[in-house]
Scaffold this motif. Structure first.
Motif, PDB file in Angstrom:
ATOM      1  N   GLU A 147     -49.570 -76.760   9.845  1.00 55.12           N
ATOM      2  CA  GLU A 147     -49.892 -76.918  11.260  1.00 55.12           C
ATOM      3  C   GLU A 147     -50.922 -78.040  11.432  1.00 55.12           C
ATOM      4  O   GLU A 147     -51.700 -78.320  10.516  1.00 55.12           O
ATOM      5  CB  GLU A 147     -50.450 -75.616  11.839  1.00 55.12           C
ATOM      6  N   PHE A 148     -50.910 -78.640  12.601  1.00 54.25           N
ATOM      7  CA  PHE A 148     -51.910 -79.665  12.921  1.00 54.25           C
ATOM      8  C   PHE A 148     -53.198 -78.966  13.357  1.00 54.25           C
ATOM      9  O   PHE A 148     -53.187 -78.141  14.274  1.00 54.25           O
ATOM     10  CB  PHE A 148     -51.401 -80.588  14.033  1.00 54.25           C
ATOM     11  N   THR A 149     -54.285 -79.311  12.673  1.00 59.88           N
ATOM     12  CA  THR A 149     -55.580 -78.666  12.907  1.00 59.88           C
ATOM     13  C   THR A 149     -56.569 -79.697  13.430  1.00 59.88           C
ATOM     14  O   THR A 149     -56.710 -80.783  12.854  1.00 59.88           O
ATOM     15  CB  THR A 149     -56.127 -78.050  11.606  1.00 59.88           C
ATOM     16  N   LYS A 150     -57.247 -79.364  14.511  1.00 61.30           N
ATOM     17  CA  LYS A 150     -58.260 -80.241  15.089  1.00 61.30           C
ATOM     18  C   LYS A 150     -59.572 -80.103  14.323  1.00 61.30           C
ATOM     19  O   LYS A 150     -60.091 -78.990  14.165  1.00 61.30           O
ATOM     20  CB  LYS A 150     -58.489 -79.889  16.561  1.00 61.30           C
ATOM     21  N   LYS A 153     -63.312 -83.587  17.959  1.00 62.19           N
ATOM     22  CA  LYS A 153     -62.563 -84.016  19.132  1.00 62.19           C
ATOM     23  C   LYS A 153     -61.540 -85.100  18.827  1.00 62.19           C
ATOM     24  O   LYS A 153     -60.523 -85.223  19.520  1.00 62.19           O
ATOM     25  CB  LYS A 153     -63.525 -84.519  20.217  1.00 62.19           C
ATOM     26  N   LYS A 154     -61.778 -85.915  17.776  1.00 58.90           N
ATOM     27  CA  LYS A 154     -60.942 -87.085  17.577  1.00 58.90           C
ATOM     28  C   LYS A 154     -60.348 -87.170  16.176  1.00 58.90           C
ATOM     29  O   LYS A 154     -60.043 -88.262  15.686  1.00 58.90           O
ATOM     30  CB  LYS A 154     -61.756 -88.353  17.857  1.00 58.90           C
ATOM     31  N   THR A 156     -57.419 -85.188  13.525  1.00 58.57           N
ATOM     32  CA  THR A 156     -56.371 -84.195  13.343  1.00 58.57           C
ATOM     33  C   THR A 156     -55.949 -84.197  11.882  1.00 58.57           C
ATOM     34  O   THR A 156     -55.800 -85.260  11.264  1.00 58.57           O
ATOM     35  CB  THR A 156     -55.157 -84.501  14.241  1.00 58.57           C
ATOM     36  N   ARG A 158     -53.279 -82.340   8.894  1.00 54.98           N
ATOM     37  CA  ARG A 158     -52.135 -81.484   8.554  1.00 54.98           C
ATOM     38  C   ARG A 158     -52.029 -81.393   7.042  1.00 54.98           C
ATOM     39  O   ARG A 158     -52.144 -82.404   6.334  1.00 54.98           O
ATOM     40  CB  ARG A 158     -50.839 -82.044   9.137  1.00 54.98           C
TER      41      ARG A 158
END
Length: 396
Positions: A147-150, A153-154, A156, A158
């Protein structure tokens, strides 16, 4: 000799019931905690810490049940083996035989008072703190694979695979955006999070990968390959968890007394504190009634081995506990004074227990649940007769 014999008879079922009740409650909660931690992406170790914080609460529920069943099963054994008749024949009354059960009740009531009054509030606060930290990510929750995880704020991230408890990552993709329009896209075979001297920053150490660096001034993005590359990550600032006492269940008994009588507090807050205080005190005081109730339900009618008293004892304890919870809710809403809401049911329950004990101990042939015993015996005989007749009616 008799006191030591009774103490041994009570100790074994008391300890067994207490352990079994606590384990059942913990197992039921453990399944839900595993599901909660898995959904939040947290480490498995936090489940055991949360369960440890729940042990005082479950002990406060299991101790009265263990005390009740320990005394009841001990006196039931004495009654079914005719030892109770022998003891009464040599001049030992029920009051004399209740000396040891009341020793147990007094000691366990003191232990329960310490648990609900001082240990449980801190344990509940620790449990809520772990829930907060898990939801906010302060426990270092593992990256969710696939999954894409933050990260901030800027940035990401995976990850394709995770090993070694989430510390060793494989198949990484990172996309980062800068404040000045710069961007960085990175792919790597392996990666690992590393701590730094700055508690607000960690390093993602990448191995064997490529990166694409772009900026407004570049004619074309720069593409680089690397063997090792460190990518700093700024951790988001986490708000501190609230102070203890945000809920009435997290306050000790002295704190509840002060909060319930402090004139500066709102009326509803004072009502909640007083309701919580009286609820805890009623639950502890009820333990001093359990020896009388256990003996009244332990002795079956003559020539009967019915276990209805065991079932009825659990029903009565659980029902009374639910009544107290409802009374506490009414008192905390300010609809009725907590002193009346909780101590009036206690007085009624105490009166019922005294009547049951008095009927057994001071009335010749008295049996407080004799009618229920006879009804249950007739119902059991009817079921057995129907079952046997159905079996006889079937063709061979």
């Amino acid at each position: 000799m008799v006191d030591r014999y009774l103490a041994r008879l009570i100790a074994v079922p008391l300890a067994a019931t207490l352990v079994i009740a606590a384990m059942l409650l913990l197992l039921d909660k453990m399944l839900r905690l595993f599901d909660f931690v898995a959904q939040e992406g947290g480490p498995v170790s936090v489940v055991w810490r949360m369960l440890a914080s729940l042990i005082p609460e479950y002990l406060s529920l299991g101790i009265p049940i263990g005390l009740m069943l320990g005394i009841l099963l001990a006196f039931r054994r004495l009654a079914t083996t005719s030892e109770l008749d022998v003891m009464q024949a040599v001049g030992m009354s029920y009051g004399r035989l209740l000396r040891v059960p009341f020793y147990y009740a007094g000691a366990l009531a003191f232990v329960n008072l310490a648990i609900v009054g001082f240990v449980q509030p801190y344990a509940r606060y620790a449990y809520e703190g772990l829930r907060y930290e898990l939801r906010s990510g302060a426990l270092g929750a593992s990256i969710k694979v696939g999954e894409f995880t933050k990260l901030g704020k800027k940035m990401t991230l995976r990850v394709e695979r995770s090993q070694d408890g989430g510390r060793e990552l494989s198949g990484l993709f990172v996309m980062a955006q800068g404040d000045d329009g710069k961007s960085l896209a990175v792919t790597a075979e392996h990666g690992r999070f590393m701590a730094t001297d700055d508690p607000d920053t960690i390093i993602l150490r990448l191995r064997n990968g490529s990166l694409v660096h772009n900026a407004p001034g570049f004619a074309a993005p720069r593409v680089l390959t690397f063997v090792n590359h460190d990518l700093p990550i700024d951790l988001p600032r986490e708000e501190k968890f609230r102070l203890r006492g945000g809920r009435d269940g997290e306050m000790t008994i002295p704190e509840l007394v002060r909060s319930g009588h402090k004139n500066g507090n709102p009326l509803l807050e004072r009502a909640r504190s007083r309701a919580e205080y009286h609820f805890r005190m009623v639950e502890v005081a009820t333990m001093l009634l359990l020896p009388l109730l256990a003996v009244a339900l332990a002795v079956p009618p003559k020539r009967s081995s019915s276990a209805l008293g065991v079932f009825l004892s659990i029903v009565m304890i659980v029902t009374y506990h639910k009544v107290n919870e409802y009374a506490e809710a009414l008192g905390s809403l300010g609809k009725i004074d907590p002193l009346i809401a909780l101590w009036v049911p206690f007085a009624i329950f105490a009166g019922l227990i005294w009547w049951m004990y008095h009927t057994l101990a001071h009335k010749p042939g008295g049996q407080p649940i004799g009618a229920l015993e006879r009804s249950a015996d007739k119902a059991w005989k009817w079921v057995r007769s129907r079952f046997s007749s159905d079996r006889k009616g079937k063709p061979a």
